[in-house]
Scaffold this motif. Sequence first.
Motif, PDB file in Angstrom:
ATOM      1  N   LEU A 204       0.828  -1.203   0.000  1.00  0.00           N
ATOM      2  CA  LEU A 204       0.000   0.000   0.000  1.00  0.00           C
ATOM      3  C   LEU A 204       0.865   1.256   0.000  1.00  0.00           C
ATOM      4  CD1 LEU A 204      -2.716   1.501   0.307  1.00  0.00           C
ATOM      5  CD2 LEU A 204      -2.448   1.230   2.791  1.00  0.00           C
ATOM      6  N   ILE A 205       1.869   1.298   0.851  1.00  0.00           N
ATOM      7  CA  ILE A 205       2.750   2.467   0.915  1.00  0.00           C
ATOM      8  C   ILE A 205       3.473   2.669  -0.414  1.00  0.00           C
ATOM      9  CG2 ILE A 205       4.862   3.355   2.003  1.00  0.00           C
ATOM     10  CD1 ILE A 205       3.781   2.000   4.632  1.00  0.00           C
ATOM     11  N   LYS A 206       3.937   1.577  -1.030  1.00  0.00           N
ATOM     12  CA  LYS A 206       4.572   1.704  -2.343  1.00  0.00           C
ATOM     13  C   LYS A 206       3.570   2.175  -3.397  1.00  0.00           C
ATOM     14  CE  LYS A 206       6.446  -2.399  -2.816  1.00  0.00           C
ATOM     15  NZ  LYS A 206       7.223  -3.411  -3.582  1.00  0.00           N
ATOM     16  N   LEU A 207       2.346   1.670  -3.325  1.00  0.00           N
ATOM     17  CA  LEU A 207       1.318   2.090  -4.272  1.00  0.00           C
ATOM     18  C   LEU A 207       1.086   3.595  -4.175  1.00  0.00           C
ATOM     19  CD1 LEU A 207      -2.074   0.360  -4.977  1.00  0.00           C
ATOM     20  CD2 LEU A 207      -2.008   2.779  -4.454  1.00  0.00           C
ATOM     21  N   LEU A 208       0.920   4.104  -2.956  1.00  0.00           N
ATOM     22  CA  LEU A 208       0.685   5.535  -2.763  1.00  0.00           C
ATOM     23  C   LEU A 208       1.892   6.351  -3.212  1.00  0.00           C
ATOM     24  CD1 LEU A 208      -0.976   5.306   0.771  1.00  0.00           C
ATOM     25  CD2 LEU A 208      -2.145   5.704  -1.411  1.00  0.00           C
ATOM     26  N   HIS A 209       3.088   5.819  -3.000  1.00  0.00           N
ATOM     27  CA  HIS A 209       4.312   6.491  -3.444  1.00  0.00           C
ATOM     28  C   HIS A 209       4.383   6.528  -4.966  1.00  0.00           C
ATOM     29  CE1 HIS A 209       8.548   7.650  -3.537  1.00  0.00           C
ATOM     30  NE2 HIS A 209       8.754   6.662  -4.379  1.00  0.00           N
ATOM     31  N   HIS A 210       4.160   5.398  -5.612  1.00  0.00           N
ATOM     32  CA  HIS A 210       4.205   5.349  -7.077  1.00  0.00           C
ATOM     33  C   HIS A 210       3.107   6.213  -7.694  1.00  0.00           C
ATOM     34  CE1 HIS A 210       7.321   2.402  -7.091  1.00  0.00           C
ATOM     35  NE2 HIS A 210       6.574   1.384  -6.673  1.00  0.00           N
ATOM     36  N   ALA A 211       1.969   6.331  -6.998  1.00  0.00           N
ATOM     37  CA  ALA A 211       0.860   7.141  -7.508  1.00  0.00           C
ATOM     38  C   ALA A 211       1.067   8.632  -7.264  1.00  0.00           C
ATOM     39  CB  ALA A 211      -0.447   6.690  -6.854  1.00  0.00           C
ATOM     40  N   ARG A 212       2.161   8.963  -6.572  1.00  0.00           N
ATOM     41  CA  ARG A 212       2.525  10.349  -6.240  1.00  0.00           C
ATOM     42  C   ARG A 212       1.456  11.041  -5.395  1.00  0.00           C
ATOM     43  NH1 ARG A 212       4.505   9.737 -11.559  1.00  0.00           N
ATOM     44  NH2 ARG A 212       2.767  10.809 -12.551  1.00  0.00           N
ATOM     45  N   CYS A 213       0.876  10.284  -4.476  1.00  0.00           N
ATOM     46  CA  CYS A 213      -0.114  10.844  -3.559  1.00  0.00           C
ATOM     47  C   CYS A 213       0.570  11.746  -2.534  1.00  0.00           C
ATOM     48  CB  CYS A 213      -0.854   9.727  -2.820  1.00  0.00           C
ATOM     49  SG  CYS A 213      -1.820   8.648  -3.902  1.00  0.00           S
ATOM     50  N   THR A 214      -0.127  12.773  -2.097  1.00  0.00           N
ATOM     51  CA  THR A 214       0.410  13.684  -1.081  1.00  0.00           C
ATOM     52  C   THR A 214      -0.617  13.903   0.017  1.00  0.00           C
ATOM     53  OG1 THR A 214      -0.387  15.633  -2.293  1.00  0.00           O
ATOM     54  CG2 THR A 214       1.878  14.905  -2.741  1.00  0.00           C
ATOM     55  N   ASP A 215      -0.120  14.258   1.205  1.00  0.00           N
ATOM     56  CA  ASP A 215      -0.962  14.603   2.354  1.00  0.00           C
ATOM     57  C   ASP A 215      -1.996  13.514   2.650  1.00  0.00           C
ATOM     58  OD1 ASP A 215       0.407  17.062   2.424  1.00  0.00           O
ATOM     59  OD2 ASP A 215      -0.978  17.909   0.966  1.00  0.00           O
ATOM     60  N   VAL A 216      -1.526  12.302   2.724  1.00  0.00           N
ATOM     61  CA  VAL A 216      -2.407  11.153   2.936  1.00  0.00           C
ATOM     62  C   VAL A 216      -2.571  10.867   4.429  1.00  0.00           C
ATOM     63  CG1 VAL A 216      -2.700   8.673   2.539  1.00  0.00           C
ATOM     64  CG2 VAL A 216      -1.783  10.137   0.720  1.00  0.00           C
ATOM     65  N   THR A 217      -3.792  10.526   4.818  1.00  0.00           N
ATOM     66  CA  THR A 217      -4.095  10.071   6.174  1.00  0.00           C
ATOM     67  C   THR A 217      -4.557   8.625   6.084  1.00  0.00           C
ATOM     68  OG1 THR A 217      -4.762  12.274   6.925  1.00  0.00           O
ATOM     69  CG2 THR A 217      -5.547  10.405   8.213  1.00  0.00           C
ATOM     70  N   ILE A 218      -3.946   7.754   6.883  1.00  0.00           N
ATOM     71  CA  ILE A 218      -4.311   6.338   6.888  1.00  0.00           C
ATOM     72  C   ILE A 218      -4.910   5.987   8.243  1.00  0.00           C
ATOM     73  CG2 ILE A 218      -3.506   3.975   6.585  1.00  0.00           C
ATOM     74  CD1 ILE A 218      -1.203   4.975   4.944  1.00  0.00           C
ATOM     75  N   MET A 219      -6.072   5.342   8.237  1.00  0.00           N
ATOM     76  CA  MET A 219      -6.744   4.964   9.478  1.00  0.00           C
ATOM     77  C   MET A 219      -7.137   3.500   9.450  1.00  0.00           C
ATOM     78  SD  MET A 219      -9.055   8.418   9.988  1.00  0.00           S
ATOM     79  CE  MET A 219      -9.248   8.679   8.217  1.00  0.00           C
ATOM     80  N   ARG A 220      -6.796   2.790  10.510  1.00  0.00           N
ATOM     81  CA  ARG A 220      -7.252   1.413  10.664  1.00  0.00           C
ATOM     82  C   ARG A 220      -8.541   1.421  11.470  1.00  0.00           C
ATOM     83  NH1 ARG A 220      -7.902  -3.601  12.442  1.00  0.00           N
ATOM     84  NH2 ARG A 220      -7.595  -3.938  14.673  1.00  0.00           N
ATOM     85  N   ILE A 221      -9.565   0.774  10.959  1.00  0.00           N
ATOM     86  CA  ILE A 221     -10.825   0.629  11.679  1.00  0.00           C
ATOM     87  C   ILE A 221     -11.046  -0.858  11.939  1.00  0.00           C
ATOM     88  CG2 ILE A 221     -11.855   2.743  10.768  1.00  0.00           C
ATOM     89  CD1 ILE A 221     -13.387   1.086   8.749  1.00  0.00           C
ATOM     90  N   GLY A 222     -11.499  -1.184  13.140  1.00  0.00           N
ATOM     91  CA  GLY A 222     -11.656  -2.597  13.447  1.00  0.00           C
ATOM     92  C   GLY A 222     -12.336  -2.846  14.772  1.00  0.00           C
ATOM     93  N   THR A 223     -12.191  -4.084  15.250  1.00  0.00           N
ATOM     94  CA  THR A 223     -12.789  -4.512  16.506  1.00  0.00           C
ATOM     95  C   THR A 223     -11.686  -4.892  17.488  1.00  0.00           C
ATOM     96  OG1 THR A 223     -12.964  -6.793  15.712  1.00  0.00           O
ATOM     97  CG2 THR A 223     -14.865  -5.352  15.352  1.00  0.00           C
ATOM     98  N   SER A 224     -12.042  -4.963  18.750  1.00  0.00           N
ATOM     99  CA  SER A 224     -11.061  -5.269  19.783  1.00  0.00           C
ATOM    100  C   SER A 224     -11.764  -5.748  21.033  1.00  0.00           C
ATOM    101  CB  SER A 224     -10.220  -4.014  20.093  1.00  0.00           C
ATOM    102  OG  SER A 224     -11.050  -2.980  20.622  1.00  0.00           O
ATOM    103  N   GLY A 225     -10.972  -6.227  21.976  1.00  0.00           N
ATOM    104  CA  GLY A 225     -11.491  -6.539  23.299  1.00  0.00           C
ATOM    105  C   GLY A 225     -11.156  -5.407  24.238  1.00  0.00           C
ATOM    106  N   GLY A 226     -12.128  -4.938  25.006  1.00  0.00           N
ATOM    107  CA  GLY A 226     -11.897  -3.832  25.921  1.00  0.00           C
ATOM    108  C   GLY A 226     -11.351  -4.316  27.257  1.00  0.00           C
ATOM    109  N   ILE A 227     -10.728  -3.408  27.977  1.00  0.00           N
ATOM    110  CA  ILE A 227     -10.254  -3.706  29.332  1.00  0.00           C
ATOM    111  C   ILE A 227     -10.849  -2.664  30.270  1.00  0.00           C
ATOM    112  CG2 ILE A 227      -8.268  -3.981  30.864  1.00  0.00           C
ATOM    113  CD1 ILE A 227      -6.584  -4.759  28.526  1.00  0.00           C
TER     114      ILE A 227
END
Length: 308
Positions: free
Chosen positions: A116-139
């Motif tokens: 993904l990082i190489k793809l964004l680099h080759h695509a000459r993307c700028t000012d990118v924000t990456i967010m992981r969304i998911g599930t988890s166990g709480g404490i």
Amino acid sequence: MEDVRSVPCCSPVGVENPHLDKMKEDVLYHFSLGTKTHNLPAMFGDVKFVCVGGSPWRMKAFIEYVAAELSMEDPKSEYPNICAGTDRYAMYKVGPVLSVSHGMGIPSISIMLHELIKLLHHARCTDVTIMRIGTSGGIGIEPGSVVVTKTSVDATFQPKFEQVILGKTVVRNTDLDESLAKELLQCGIELNQFHTVVGKTMCTLDFYEGQARLDGAFCSYTEKEKQDYLHKAQEAEICNIEMESSAFAAMCKLSGVRAAVVCVTLLDRLKGDQLSSSHEVLQSYQQRPQILVGYYIRKQLNAKVKPC
């Protein structure tokens, strides 16, 4: 902690590999994409927001949700999987938003992030924000709460990601963008639909023994030892447990992009190990990270931003 917003406008996605410049072609094998076979700048050059999550189904649902939120929904569009040539990952795009699945665990998300990082680099993307969304166990927090990760820690509660490279252990930083976390928390406050907190996230290498569960095929500890461990985690200000955040934080920091981890808690691990909520309740919980991130993206796109 470094504020990534101090990076000049039009900041590119960084790669730290001098060997890439010597390659005639870069094949992104697990995406079924490549620099010779695809026009990556034309396909992805406008991407500003990348959201990643474990399940291909969930990431398709996310892009459909975002399309509706951004009023880009096309009734005739089925949002085709860009990575249809492989069964490893799924990728969907609408406007400046890219949605990518990463599978489960550090090895799977690490492979995806390299490409993904190489793809964004080759695509000459700028000012990118990456967010992981998911599930988890709480404490010690209510099921259904959304945790925005401040920093990822390992199973010994240390803020680091360790990887063996050429037989040597390399340790990398796992802090996430502090200003982005605050912005997401503010979005949660504005939405006022569910409990949103900023806290530490523990990243483990296993779902069962690695997370102190009692219900795996093997277990070498007692209920009391489990509770003692989880209470120590709570005392260390750890809010939730999952299996990808440390690698995600380390790799995004190396590439110089703003990054966040936004996970909903499906249960309180101090009270049990197995999910007992109904399918409908769990489905509603799983939608909460995408609601928060979708709101954030819409808010950013609606804001007046000076052109680069």
